[in-house]
Each structure stands twice: as structure tokens, then as C-alpha cells.
Design a protein around this motif. Structure first.
Motif, PDB file in Angstrom:
ATOM      1  N   GLY A   5     -40.184  34.674  13.636  1.00 49.81           N
ATOM      2  CA  GLY A   5     -40.503  33.442  12.938  1.00 49.81           C
ATOM      3  C   GLY A   5     -39.917  33.456  11.545  1.00 49.81           C
ATOM      4  N   GLU A   6     -40.183  32.404  10.830  1.00 50.96           N
ATOM      5  CA  GLU A   6     -39.663  32.271   9.480  1.00 50.96           C
ATOM      6  C   GLU A   6     -40.735  31.641   8.612  1.00 50.96           C
ATOM      7  OE1 GLU A   6     -36.244  29.538   7.616  1.00 50.96           O
ATOM      8  OE2 GLU A   6     -35.604  30.816   9.274  1.00 50.96           O
ATOM      9  N   HIS A   7     -40.924  32.206   7.430  1.00 53.29           N
ATOM     10  CA  HIS A   7     -41.906  31.687   6.488  1.00 53.29           C
ATOM     11  C   HIS A   7     -41.304  31.711   5.090  1.00 53.29           C
ATOM     12  CE1 HIS A   7     -45.150  31.898   9.440  1.00 53.29           C
ATOM     13  NE2 HIS A   7     -44.622  33.056   9.799  1.00 53.29           N
ATOM     14  N   LYS A   8     -41.548  30.668   4.328  1.00 55.87           N
ATOM     15  CA  LYS A   8     -41.117  30.635   2.931  1.00 55.87           C
ATOM     16  C   LYS A   8     -42.253  31.173   2.075  1.00 55.87           C
ATOM     17  CE  LYS A   8     -37.620  27.267   3.341  1.00 55.87           C
ATOM     18  NZ  LYS A   8     -36.368  27.863   3.027  1.00 55.87           N
ATOM     19  N   ILE A   9     -41.937  32.124   1.206  1.00 57.49           N
ATOM     20  CA  ILE A   9     -42.932  32.759   0.347  1.00 57.49           C
ATOM     21  C   ILE A   9     -42.624  32.389  -1.097  1.00 57.49           C
ATOM     22  CG2 ILE A   9     -43.904  34.964  -0.400  1.00 57.49           C
ATOM     23  CD1 ILE A   9     -43.003  36.067   2.359  1.00 57.49           C
ATOM     24  N   PRO A  10     -43.595  31.801  -1.795  1.00 57.65           N
ATOM     25  CA  PRO A  10     -43.348  31.368  -3.169  1.00 57.65           C
ATOM     26  C   PRO A  10     -43.403  32.547  -4.155  1.00 57.65           C
ATOM     27  CG  PRO A  10     -45.592  30.839  -2.567  1.00 57.65           C
ATOM     28  CD  PRO A  10     -44.937  31.418  -1.352  1.00 57.65           C
TER      29      PRO A  10
END
Length: 65
Positions: A5-10
Motif C-alpha cells: 500500500g501507500e500512505h502519505k506521512i506529514p
């Protein structure tokens, strides 16, 4: 089983990179993870408990970074 999967992390890249290599932080991110130990710089060994309905099972897993 393969989870992808892919997740954007701030957060900045350095912070994220360090977290990806910290077994304690990763352990908190993997549901059911009971142990997580570094095997080499890119591989961790995990024991994960999974539950589907009334059935529970313990799995040995390899986490590749």
C-alpha cells in the motif's frame, strides 16, 4: 500473504526513514505484532497474531524495508 500500500506521512524524509528503522515504532504500526527484531539493515523478523472471527493464529513474518 503480502500486504502492500501507500500512505502519505506529514513528516520530513529523515524522520520517516528513522522511524522505519526503529523496531519499537514499527511494532506499534503493525496490528497484532507481538515481537519485532532487526535481522539485518533491511529486514525485520516479527511474530504477529491475527484473528478472523473466533479463530486466532500466530504467524512468523518477515518485514522488508
Amino acid at each position: 500473504m503480502e500486504l502492500t500500500g501507500e500512505h502519505k506521512i506529514p513528516a520530513g524524509r529523515k524522520v520517516v526513514w528513522e522511524a522505519l528503522h526503529d523496531p519499537e515504532i514499527l511494532k506499534e504500526c503493525i496490528r497484532g505484532c507481538e515481537t519485532l527484531e532487526m535481522s539485518d539493515p533491511h529486514t525485520l523478523l516479527a511474530k504477529v497474531q491475527a484473528k478472523v472471527g473466533p479463530v486466532k493464529a500466530m504467524f512468523d513474518a518477515t518485514v522488508s524495508i
